[in-house]
Design an enzyme around this catalytic site. Structure first.
Site, PDB file in Angstrom:
ATOM      1  N   ARG A 127      17.090 -29.947  28.788  1.00  0.00           N
ATOM      2  CA  ARG A 127      18.232 -29.505  27.979  1.00  0.00           C
ATOM      3  C   ARG A 127      18.845 -28.262  28.645  1.00  0.00           C
ATOM      4  NH1 ARG A 127      17.337 -29.016  21.752  1.00  0.00           N
ATOM      5  NH2 ARG A 127      19.601 -29.409  21.799  1.00  0.00           N
TER       6      ARG A 127
ATOM      7  N   GLN B 199      19.799 -30.327  11.251  1.00  0.00           N
ATOM      8  CA  GLN B 199      18.714 -29.335  11.309  1.00  0.00           C
ATOM      9  C   GLN B 199      18.715 -28.438  10.065  1.00  0.00           C
ATOM     10  OE1 GLN B 199      20.698 -30.159  13.852  1.00  0.00           O
ATOM     11  NE2 GLN B 199      19.727 -29.821  15.847  1.00  0.00           N
TER      12      GLN B 199
ATOM     13  N   ASP C 150      21.584 -19.910  21.228  1.00  0.00           N
ATOM     14  CA  ASP C 150      20.783 -20.527  22.291  1.00  0.00           C
ATOM     15  C   ASP C 150      20.970 -19.795  23.619  1.00  0.00           C
ATOM     16  OD1 ASP C 150      19.625 -23.311  21.236  1.00  0.00           O
ATOM     17  OD2 ASP C 150      21.468 -22.714  20.201  1.00  0.00           O
TER      18      ASP C 150
ATOM     19  N   ASN D 126      25.869 -21.377  20.289  1.00  0.00           N
ATOM     20  CA  ASN D 126      24.969 -21.842  19.229  1.00  0.00           C
ATOM     21  C   ASN D 126      25.398 -23.238  18.810  1.00  0.00           C
ATOM     22  OD1 ASN D 126      22.683 -21.316  17.524  1.00  0.00           O
ATOM     23  ND2 ASN D 126      24.106 -21.145  15.798  1.00  0.00           N
ATOM     24  N   LYS D 127      24.684 -23.805  17.839  1.00  0.00           N
ATOM     25  CA  LYS D 127      24.925 -25.166  17.405  1.00  0.00           C
ATOM     26  C   LYS D 127      26.404 -25.422  17.128  1.00  0.00           C
ATOM     27  CE  LYS D 127      22.531 -27.700  17.299  1.00  0.00           C
ATOM     28  NZ  LYS D 127      22.365 -28.608  18.459  1.00  0.00           N
TER      29      LYS D 127
HETATM   30  O1  MRU Z   1      19.774 -28.579  19.129  1.00  0.00           O
HETATM   31  P1  MRU Z   1      18.823 -27.544  18.602  1.00  0.00           P
HETATM   32  O2  MRU Z   1      18.200 -27.916  17.291  1.00  0.00           O
HETATM   33  O3  MRU Z   1      17.823 -27.096  19.606  1.00  0.00           O
HETATM   34  O4  MRU Z   1      19.795 -26.286  18.313  1.00  0.00           O
HETATM   35  C1  MRU Z   1      19.234 -25.148  17.780  1.00  0.00           C
HETATM   36  C2  MRU Z   1      20.261 -24.140  17.461  1.00  0.00           C
HETATM   37  O5  MRU Z   1      21.421 -24.201  17.783  1.00  0.00           O
HETATM   38  C3  MRU Z   1      19.755 -22.911  16.799  1.00  0.00           C
HETATM   39  O6  MRU Z   1      20.712 -22.350  16.007  1.00  0.00           O
HETATM   40  C4  MRU Z   1      19.410 -21.985  17.922  1.00  0.00           C
HETATM   41  O7  MRU Z   1      18.461 -22.520  18.722  1.00  0.00           O
HETATM   42  C5  MRU Z   1      19.133 -20.670  17.525  1.00  0.00           C
HETATM   43  S1  MRU Z   1      17.654 -20.424  16.956  1.00  0.00           S
HETATM   44  C6  MRU Z   1      16.750 -20.496  18.325  1.00  0.00           C
END
Ligand code: MRU
Length: 377
Positions: A97, A211, A252, A262-263
C-alpha cells in the site's frame, strides 16, 4: 484497549511462540473477533494489502514485525545474502500500500538496525525482534501522549459549554484499531471520557470499506463512549446546525508543511468545518510525518483500490458475513482511497510532543532536530 474486559493490542508475538506474529483480523469486525497467525513475510504482505490490518500506525508496526519474520527465514550463508534477502522483502512489503508513510518508515528503521548489527546471524534476529517490539511500544506510548495533549482541546470546549456534551466528528478509523493501542483521533476522546467529561462522537460510516461504521463504532462501544453512526454526507448539515463542536481525524501521511493525507472524504469535512468555523484537528505520531515532501497535493502517492470495494458492501445476514452488489453489474466504479487536506484548512496537529500549527514553522518547532534533515533534501 479492552475487548469484553480483556486488554488487547492489535498486534503481538504469540505467547511462548515468538516466531508467530498474531493480529486481530479486522475484516471480520464488528461481527466476529478473529485472531490470525502470521508466520512468513508473504503472509504479512497479504495481511496489509488485503486489509486484515489497516491504519497507518498498525501498517507500520505490522511491517516492522514482517521484517523480523523476514530475518528469521533469511539465508544464513553470508552478511550479503542476509541483507539482499531483507532488501527484497522490504520491497515486497512496501509494494502493498503506497499512502501510509509509516510502512516505509518502519522497514527502513528495521533495515538500518539489522544492517548496523554486526554480532552475527542470531544477533541480527534479536535486533530485528527488539526493533519490531520497540516500534510497537513507541506507537502505543506516542498515542497515549497524543491523548494527554489533545484532551485539553475537549476540556476547553466543555468548559465553554458549562460541562455540556462536546460533540466530536471523526472520519474513518483512527482509533486503537489503526495503531497498536489507544489510537490518535480517539485518544483525546477516550481520555476525556475517562476523566468524566461528557463527549459524544459523530462517526462517519466512511465508505467504501466502512471503517467508521464497523471499526470506530465498535471500539467506542467497547469503551462505553456515546456515539452515532452517520452517512458520510451528513457532517456538513450537522455543522451548519451547530451540532458539531470539533472535528478530529487521523492521517496516513502528513508533510512537514502541514498538508494531510487521510481517508477519502476528509478534505470535504475540512472544507465544511472551515465554512462553519469549527476547529479541525489532525492527530498523528511523528512516524506519520513525511520529512521529504513539501507539497502534499502534488507529491503524496494516493492509493487506488479495486472498484469492487465500491460496487459491493459487506454485512451480517442471518449470522453470516455477506457481500452484496449495490450497483448495476456492469457499471464501472472509481476508488481513490485517500485525499489531501491542505494545511490552510487544518486548525492544528496533535502529536506526541504537543499541539502545533499545521505549518513548517509549527512542525519544526516541535521537531527541531528535523531542520537539518530537511535542508539536506
Ligand atoms: O484504508 P485504511 O483503513 O488503512 O485508512 C485508514 C485511515 O485513513 C485512517 O484515518 C488513518 O490511517 C489514520 S489513523 C492511522
Amino acid at each position: 484497549m479492552n475487548v469484553d474486559g480483556k486488554h488487547y493490542r492489535t498486534i503481538w508475538l504469540k505467547e511462548n511462540e515468538p516466531n508467530i506474529v498474531q493480529i486481530i483480523d479486522q475484516r471480520h469486525l464488528p461481527h466476529k473477533f478473529v485472531i490470525e497467525d502470521l508466520t512468513q513475510v508473504d503472509e504479512v504482505a497479504r495481511a496489509i494489502k488485503d486489509m486484515h490490518v489497516r491504519g497507518a500506525g498498525l501498517i507500520g508496526a505490522t511491517a516492522g514485525y514482517g521484517m523480523y519474520l523476514a530475518a528469521l527465514y533469511a539465508p544464513r550463508d553470508s552478511e550479503r545474502a542476509i541483507m539482499d534477502q531483507l532488501m527484497a522483502d522490504e520491497e515486497k512489503l512496501k509494494a502493498t500500500r503506497p499512502t501510509a508513510v509509516n510502512l516505509e518508515w518502519a522497514v527502513k528503521r528495521q533495515l538500518d538496525a539489522i544492517g548496523a548489527c554486526d554480532g552475527g546471524f542470531d544477533a541480527k534476529i534479536r535486533m530485528a525482534r527488539d526493533t519490531a517490539q520497540t516500534i510497537a511500544d513507541e506507537d502505543s506510548e506516542y498515542c497515549r501522549r497524543i491523548g494527554e495533549h489533545g484532551v485539553g482541546i475537549i476540556k476547553e470546549i466543555s468548559r465553554r459549554k458549562n460541562g455540556g456534551v462536546v460533540n466530536v466528528l471523526t472520519h474513518c478509523n483512527a482509533g486503537w484499531l489503526a495503531f497498536v493501542d489507544y489510537g490518535t483521533a480517539t485518544a483525546p476522546i477516550y481520555a476525556a471520557h475517562d476523566q468524566g467529561i461528557k463527549v459524544h462522537v459523530w462517526v462517519d460510516e466512511t465508505r467504501p470499506r466502512s471503517q467508521g461504521a464497523s471499526l470506530t463504532a465498535w471500539e467506542l462501544g467497547q469503551h462505553g463512549v456515546p456515539h452515532t453512526v452517520i452517512v458520510d454526507n451528513m457532517g456538513g448539515h450537522l455543522m451548519q446546525h451547530g451540532m458539531v463542536d470539533l472535528v478530529i481525524t487521523g492521517t496516513d501521511r502528513t508533510t512537514y508543511t502541514g498538508d494531510v493525507a487521510n481517508k477519502i472524504g476528509t478534505y470535504l469535512k475540512a472544507l465544511a468545518a472551515k465554512d462553519n468555523d469549527i476547529p479541525f484537528y489532525v492527530a498523528l505520531p511523528s512516524s506519520t510525518f513525511d520529512w521529504k515532501i513539501r507539497d502534499g497535493l502534488r507529491e503524496i502517492p494516493i492509493e487506488e483500490r479495486d472498484a469492487s470495494e465500491v460496487k459491493y458492501i459487506k454485512g451480517l445476514h442471518n449470522g453470516e458475513l455477506k457481500r452484496v452488489l449495490l450497483t448495476p453489474e456492469d457499471s464501472p466504479a472509481g476508488n481513490y482511497a485517500f485525499d489531501v487536506t491542505p494545511a490552510r484548512l487544518v486548525t492544528g496537529l496533535i502529536t506526541e510532543r504537543g499541539i502545533c500549527q499545521a505549518s513548517a514553522e509549527g512542525v519544526l518547532g516541535l521537531y527541531p532536530e528535523k531542520v537539518s534533515e530537511i535542508s539536506n533534501t
